[in-house]
Design an enzyme around this catalytic site. Structure first.
Site, PDB file in Angstrom:
ATOM      1  N   ASP A  36      -7.660 -64.560 -22.921  1.00  0.00           N
ATOM      2  CA  ASP A  36      -7.381 -65.583 -23.939  1.00  0.00           C
ATOM      3  C   ASP A  36      -8.119 -66.882 -23.646  1.00  0.00           C
ATOM      4  OD1 ASP A  36      -5.766 -63.801 -25.150  1.00  0.00           O
ATOM      5  OD2 ASP A  36      -3.871 -64.680 -24.463  1.00  0.00           O
ATOM      6  N   TYR A  87      11.797 -38.571 -34.317  1.00  0.00           N
ATOM      7  CA  TYR A  87      12.540 -37.545 -33.594  1.00  0.00           C
ATOM      8  C   TYR A  87      13.900 -37.984 -33.079  1.00  0.00           C
ATOM      9  CZ  TYR A  87       9.838 -40.150 -30.150  1.00  0.00           C
ATOM     10  OH  TYR A  87       9.237 -41.146 -29.435  1.00  0.00           O
ATOM     11  N   CYS A  97     -19.342 -51.661   5.475  1.00  0.00           N
ATOM     12  CA  CYS A  97     -18.636 -52.081   4.261  1.00  0.00           C
ATOM     13  C   CYS A  97     -19.658 -52.697   3.306  1.00  0.00           C
ATOM     14  CB  CYS A  97     -17.569 -53.111   4.618  1.00  0.00           C
ATOM     15  SG  CYS A  97     -16.814 -53.865   3.174  1.00  0.00           S
ATOM     16  N   CYS A 151     -12.610 -59.818   4.941  1.00  0.00           N
ATOM     17  CA  CYS A 151     -13.536 -59.196   3.985  1.00  0.00           C
ATOM     18  C   CYS A 151     -13.118 -59.638   2.580  1.00  0.00           C
ATOM     19  CB  CYS A 151     -13.457 -57.676   4.106  1.00  0.00           C
ATOM     20  SG  CYS A 151     -14.316 -56.807   2.784  1.00  0.00           S
ATOM     21  N   GLU A 193      11.593 -29.646 -28.464  1.00  0.00           N
ATOM     22  CA  GLU A 193      10.667 -30.288 -29.412  1.00  0.00           C
ATOM     23  C   GLU A 193       9.344 -30.588 -28.714  1.00  0.00           C
ATOM     24  OE1 GLU A 193      12.511 -33.999 -30.359  1.00  0.00           O
ATOM     25  OE2 GLU A 193      14.179 -33.057 -31.403  1.00  0.00           O
ATOM     26  N   LYS A 240       7.073 -31.762 -18.419  1.00  0.00           N
ATOM     27  CA  LYS A 240       5.660 -32.138 -18.460  1.00  0.00           C
ATOM     28  C   LYS A 240       4.803 -30.906 -18.176  1.00  0.00           C
ATOM     29  CE  LYS A 240       4.492 -36.026 -18.500  1.00  0.00           C
ATOM     30  NZ  LYS A 240       4.425 -37.345 -19.062  1.00  0.00           N
ATOM     31  N   SER A 290      13.815 -44.229 -22.518  1.00  0.00           N
ATOM     32  CA  SER A 290      12.709 -43.314 -22.251  1.00  0.00           C
ATOM     33  C   SER A 290      13.289 -41.946 -21.852  1.00  0.00           C
ATOM     34  CB  SER A 290      11.864 -43.907 -21.140  1.00  0.00           C
ATOM     35  OG  SER A 290      10.741 -43.116 -20.940  1.00  0.00           O
ATOM     36  N   LEU A 291      12.549 -41.144 -21.160  1.00  0.00           N
ATOM     37  CA  LEU A 291      13.062 -39.828 -20.747  1.00  0.00           C
ATOM     38  C   LEU A 291      12.738 -39.599 -19.278  1.00  0.00           C
ATOM     39  CD1 LEU A 291      11.740 -37.700 -23.752  1.00  0.00           C
ATOM     40  CD2 LEU A 291      14.141 -38.109 -23.247  1.00  0.00           C
ATOM     41  N   ASP A 310       2.146 -37.243 -27.548  1.00  0.00           N
ATOM     42  CA  ASP A 310       1.509 -38.204 -26.652  1.00  0.00           C
ATOM     43  C   ASP A 310       0.971 -39.369 -27.469  1.00  0.00           C
ATOM     44  OD1 ASP A 310       0.615 -39.243 -24.317  1.00  0.00           O
ATOM     45  OD2 ASP A 310      -1.161 -37.974 -24.172  1.00  0.00           O
ATOM     46  N   CYS A 314     -12.325 -50.875   6.499  1.00  0.00           N
ATOM     47  CA  CYS A 314     -13.083 -52.080   6.845  1.00  0.00           C
ATOM     48  C   CYS A 314     -12.158 -52.921   7.731  1.00  0.00           C
ATOM     49  CB  CYS A 314     -13.457 -52.846   5.579  1.00  0.00           C
ATOM     50  SG  CYS A 314     -14.104 -54.481   5.948  1.00  0.00           S
ATOM     51  N   ASP A 337      -4.607 -60.535 -19.530  1.00  0.00           N
ATOM     52  CA  ASP A 337      -4.630 -60.960 -20.933  1.00  0.00           C
ATOM     53  C   ASP A 337      -4.806 -62.468 -21.012  1.00  0.00           C
ATOM     54  OD1 ASP A 337      -4.095 -58.379 -21.346  1.00  0.00           O
ATOM     55  OD2 ASP A 337      -2.092 -58.652 -22.221  1.00  0.00           O
ATOM     56  N   LYS A 392       6.562 -32.898 -27.162  1.00  0.00           N
ATOM     57  CA  LYS A 392       6.533 -34.277 -26.657  1.00  0.00           C
ATOM     58  C   LYS A 392       5.193 -34.861 -27.081  1.00  0.00           C
ATOM     59  CE  LYS A 392       7.138 -37.017 -22.454  1.00  0.00           C
ATOM     60  NZ  LYS A 392       6.407 -38.087 -23.030  1.00  0.00           N
ATOM     61  N   GLU A 435       7.085 -41.452 -32.729  1.00  0.00           N
ATOM     62  CA  GLU A 435       5.843 -41.680 -32.004  1.00  0.00           C
ATOM     63  C   GLU A 435       4.716 -41.926 -33.001  1.00  0.00           C
ATOM     64  OE1 GLU A 435       6.836 -41.501 -29.001  1.00  0.00           O
ATOM     65  OE2 GLU A 435       5.058 -41.460 -27.752  1.00  0.00           O
ATOM     66  N   ARG A 455       8.105 -50.221 -28.666  1.00  0.00           N
ATOM     67  CA  ARG A 455       9.220 -49.999 -27.756  1.00  0.00           C
ATOM     68  C   ARG A 455       9.518 -51.241 -26.922  1.00  0.00           C
ATOM     69  NH1 ARG A 455      11.186 -46.816 -23.160  1.00  0.00           N
ATOM     70  NH2 ARG A 455       9.160 -46.746 -22.176  1.00  0.00           N
ATOM     71  N   CYS A 496     -18.778 -56.701   2.892  1.00  0.00           N
ATOM     72  CA  CYS A 496     -18.969 -57.719   3.935  1.00  0.00           C
ATOM     73  C   CYS A 496     -19.927 -57.263   5.040  1.00  0.00           C
ATOM     74  CB  CYS A 496     -17.628 -58.116   4.548  1.00  0.00           C
ATOM     75  SG  CYS A 496     -16.896 -56.825   5.559  1.00  0.00           S
TER      76      CYS A 496
HETATM   77  S1  IVH Z   1      13.401 -38.702 -27.421  1.00  0.00           S
HETATM   78  C1  IVH Z   1      16.772 -41.429 -26.275  1.00  0.00           C
HETATM   79  N1  IVH Z   1      11.673 -36.961 -28.340  1.00  0.00           N
HETATM   80  O1  IVH Z   1       8.201 -39.795 -24.792  1.00  0.00           O
HETATM   81  C2  IVH Z   1      15.651 -40.558 -26.715  1.00  0.00           C
HETATM   82  N2  IVH Z   1      10.833 -38.844 -27.140  1.00  0.00           N
HETATM   83  O2  IVH Z   1       8.182 -40.116 -21.911  1.00  0.00           O
HETATM   84  C3  IVH Z   1      14.348 -40.821 -26.042  1.00  0.00           C
HETATM   85  N3  IVH Z   1       8.390 -38.916 -26.962  1.00  0.00           N
HETATM   86  O3  IVH Z   1       9.876 -42.870 -24.739  1.00  0.00           O
HETATM   87  C4  IVH Z   1      13.181 -40.283 -26.718  1.00  0.00           C
HETATM   88  N4  IVH Z   1       7.990 -37.079 -28.086  1.00  0.00           N
HETATM   89  O4  IVH Z   1       8.244 -42.412 -26.730  1.00  0.00           O
HETATM   90  C5  IVH Z   1      11.848 -38.108 -27.660  1.00  0.00           C
HETATM   91  N5  IVH Z   1      10.265 -35.352 -29.206  1.00  0.00           N
HETATM   92  C6  IVH Z   1      10.431 -36.499 -28.557  1.00  0.00           C
HETATM   93  C7  IVH Z   1       9.338 -37.241 -28.052  1.00  0.00           C
HETATM   94  C8  IVH Z   1       9.588 -38.408 -27.330  1.00  0.00           C
HETATM   95  C9  IVH Z   1       7.448 -38.092 -27.446  1.00  0.00           C
HETATM   96  C10 IVH Z   1       8.105 -40.125 -26.158  1.00  0.00           C
HETATM   97  C11 IVH Z   1       9.031 -41.300 -26.376  1.00  0.00           C
HETATM   98  C12 IVH Z   1       9.656 -41.529 -25.017  1.00  0.00           C
HETATM   99  C13 IVH Z   1       8.615 -40.940 -24.108  1.00  0.00           C
HETATM  100  C14 IVH Z   1       9.186 -40.597 -22.740  1.00  0.00           C
END
Ligand code: IVH
Length: 721
Positions: free
Chosen positions: A38, A240, A422, A445, A115, A328, A83-84, A119, A440, A34, A117, A175, A138, A425
């Protein structure tokens, strides 16, 4: 035209900037940092100001807005934004459930809320007295970028909440996403605006996808500085999870979506309850069936303990809550044409074949390159240029070519032959092993030299701002920099010789090089680029040995005993450990590497200290290690600073306020202010003075002995009361 004329410099900068913008926003594969970007924009702006006759409406300085270099203000989240952790199969889901049972000491099945997830890009909205006060990204979890001025791009985000019982202060997480329909609309628009040609003279526009995927486009859009571009895009948000909510307590996760909708906030229409890991798994399978109908991409399911009263006791790791986990989905596959095979030489000299593909949308993004691993893999699968191939991609994992669809092989195709030399080089490539790995052998190189320096300077290692890939290229080409130690003898005058570096940028680079001398030891260990030593293992080594000298002296057997430390479960075990140990020994026994290290020492880099390892080990084994205490009111038996000193001496940390991360609030029982309210909200355990005294007494080492820890083996705090 004279190449150095202002006009040609302006044209060249515009073309470079446009290309870097495209690589960053569209290909999602920036090749410069970045900071370097700039510098280019700044240089162009200076020239345009000096030569207004060459002004152009379509110049990137206009297109990206005048405040491109102005970053967003960083603002602290009220509650940390975690995060998760991920699971990929039902065994791992069962492990998660088992751990939770252990931590909570509960019997019977837990009820889970499942729930989608989403993206997208995580955002946190703060409403004060029902009005949108802030929108943050975040960021690093503790603080995020304040993107409130762009909040309008989230078309379904209300400025005011409606309904009843709205908390005075509401911090809500969700999200931001781009619907697939909007992504398709913008992609089509981008293609048609390019007039049917992708601008590189390489053929019809359809050959290159204009944007990588809805998630990246959503994340990029949130941080756009140009309002005009923002106005032409539409994002949405789905909430969420609660950050902070004054005067409001959520009982069940499964009730949240309806409550949020009651306040006018968008939330899920699909959430399902499942009992135990099996029940959750059934719901996950159901979600997999219906997720294609959602307007947004999903990359999995989130499984959350439904009973929120247990969340505080379940606790958090530094990264994620222990009461929730992300499932996942399996990798997705697609067919596409293999247009060419190129070979990339990395910092270790490994020559990796790369498949250049007809772009294809898979697992939420457009894939145009995939790894072919090695020549052995190509030969074994008989992968040929022109073939239709099956590629597989899961989340962030690098896409790979799985197999060839032989029935679709065009007539006249020939087996692939790996280049003998290579391409960078010209050295003959060395072939070894059954898998026919090519390397290589030339340590000088340019590909390897550039790769080693870029790795050393990268954000994950020594974090030298302004020394991205393109600046490294210039250092190597123009100044003859050959290794990381050379960086530390660069002067301001040297840097000024590089294209695009002027007074300020040269000063910045020289000072960020100087600042890097103080980086933590693990960054240096990782930055040295020892084969097989990744970030986690570098951290483990730094912790174990404390100083680079101690690590350099460590005998092979001692290094082998460090095996498994920080290694992934797959790599755990003797073999990986001894391969790593050998690699470390070989690195430090090499006279060239020793000479490099001595030059880094002479430059004044932080090599750690001999006592650091012992100190770190000691701190980690203290009975209150990892616990966080806050205090409210006056203690009768001692002052607050004494109380802090005691808990800190036992390995705990103290905090001035109560957050979700606070484990104990020590209270005089009279104060009922903000801290007590927060403790109620987060379920933080409140200790009376007596309870506190018993706890620290129990945790203190007995006279002359190791003492009885107040923390049980499972990590649970035992109050001893
Ligand atoms: S709960 C403390 N719920 O997935 C609670 N996250 O890979 C933490 N995400 O950072 C998050 N769908 O940005 C939660 N139904 C859902 C979600 C969700 C997407 C995202 C979120 C998190 C990331 C982790």
């Amino acid at each position: 035209m004279d190449q150095d004329s202002p006009k040609s410099q302006i044209d060249s900068l515009r073309a470079q900037i446009a290309e870097h913008e495209r690589l960053y926003r569209i290909e999602n594969a920036p090749v410069i940092s970045d900071d370097d970007f700039d510098i280019l924009v700044r240089r162009l702006r200076e020239l345009e100001e000096k030569y207004p006759q060459f002004a152009d409406e379509s110049s990137p300085t206009r297109a990206v807005g005048n405040d491109l270099t102005e970053s967003f203000a960083s603002v602290a989240h009220i509650a940390p934004m975690k995060s998760l952790d991920n699971v990929f199969n039902s065994a791992e889901l069962e492990d998660f459930d088992l751990r939770l049972h252990k931590t909570l000491g509960a019997e019977g099945e837990f009820r889970y809320c499942v729930e989608p997830k989403v993206d997208g890009a995580g955002v946190s909205a703060v409403y004060e007295r029902g009005r949108l006060a802030r929108l943050l990204t975040r960021g690093d979890g503790a603080k995020g970028d304040d993107i409130t001025r762009n909040a309008f791009v989230l078309r379904n985000l209300p400025e005011r909440l409606s309904g009843r019982n709205i908390p005075e202060l509401l911090e809500i997480r969700g999200e931001a996403y781009m619907t697939r329909a909007e992504f398709a609309r913008l992609s089509e628009l981008a293609v048609s605006e390019r007039g049917g040609d992708d601008g590189d003279g390489g053929g019809p526009a359809k050959r290159k996808a204009p944007y990588a995927n809805p998630r990246n486009l959503a994340a990029g859009t949130l941080k756009l500085l140009d309002r005009k571009i923002l106005e032409g895009r539409n994002l949405e948000v789905v909430f969420y999870s609660l950050g902070a909510a004054e005067g409001f307590e959520l009982k069940r996760q499964s009730e949240l979506a309806e409550i949020l909708r009651g306040w006018g906030l968008p939330s899920f229409s699909w959430t399902e309850l499942g009992d135990g890991p099996r029940g959750a798994f059934e719901r996950i399978c159901e979600l997999e069936e219906v997720r294609a109908d959602f307007p947004y991409n999903t990359d999995g399911a989130v499984v959350k303990l439904d009973d929120c009263s247990l969340h505080a006791a379940a606790g958090m790791t530094s990264h994620a809550p222990r009461w929730a986990v992300a499932w996942k989905y399996r990798a997705e596959r697609a067919r596409t044409r293999l247009n060419a095979i190129t070979v990339q030489v990395g910092r270790t000299g490994a020559a990796t074949p790369v498949a250049e593909l007809e772009p294809v949308f898979i697992s939420g993004s457009t894939v145009s390159r995939a790894t072919l691993h090695n020549a052995g893999n190509i030969a074994e699968k008989d992968i040929r240029v022109g073939d239709t191939v099956v590629i597989e991609k899961a989340g962030e994992i690098i896409p790979a070519v799985l197999e060839v669809v032989k029935e679709l092989r065009p007539a006249g195709s020939v087996p692939y032959e790996f280049p003998e030399n290579c391409l960078e080089c010209g050295s003959p490539l060395r072939k070894y092993g059954e898998k026919m790995l090519y390397r290589c052998p030339n340590l000088s190189c340019p590909s390897q030299v550039r790769g080693r320096i870029a790795h050393f300077a990268s954000r994950g290692c020594m974090d030298i701002r302004g020394l991205g890939a393109s600046a490294v290229d210039k250092l190597v080409e123009t100044l003859g920099v050959k290794d990381p130690a050379d960086i530390y003898s660069l002067t301001r005058e040297d840097v000024m010789k590089l294209d695009n570096f002027k007074d300020k940028s040269a000063d910045n680079l020289v000072s960020s090089i100087a600042a890097s001398k103080k980086r933590e030891l693990w960054r240096l260990i990782f930055g040295l680029g020892i084969l097989e030593i990744g970030e986690q293992f570098a951290k483990d080594l730094a912790r174990k040995y404390g100083s680079l000298d101690a690590l350099m002296r460590a005998p092979l057997e001692d290094l082998e005993s460090a095996r498994g430390l920080g290694s992934s479960s797959k790599k755990k075990g003797g073999e990986a450990g001894s391969v790593r140990a050998l690699s470390i020994r070989a690195f430090f026994d090499d006279p060239h590497n020793r000479a490099l290290i001595e030059r880094l020492r002479a430059a004044g880099l932080n090599f750690g200290s001999e006592g650091a390892a012992a100190e770190a080990r000691e701190a980690e084994s203290l009975p209150l290690a990892g616990k966080v205490f806050a205090f409210t009111g006056a203690l009768k038996s001692m002052g607050r600073s004494k109380a802090k000193e005691i808990v800190e001496g036992l390995g705990a940390r103290t905090s001035a306020s109560v957050t979700r991360g606070t484990d104990f609030l020590v209270s005089d029982g009279k104060s009922d202010g903000d801290k007590a309210a927060k403790a109620r909200e987060y379920g933080t355990r409140v200790l009376s003075e007596d309870e506190f005294l018993k706890m620290v007494e129990g945790a203190r080492p007995a006279e002359g002995g190791a003492g009885k820890p107040a923390v049980s083996e499972s990590g649970q705090m035992s109050l001893g009361i």
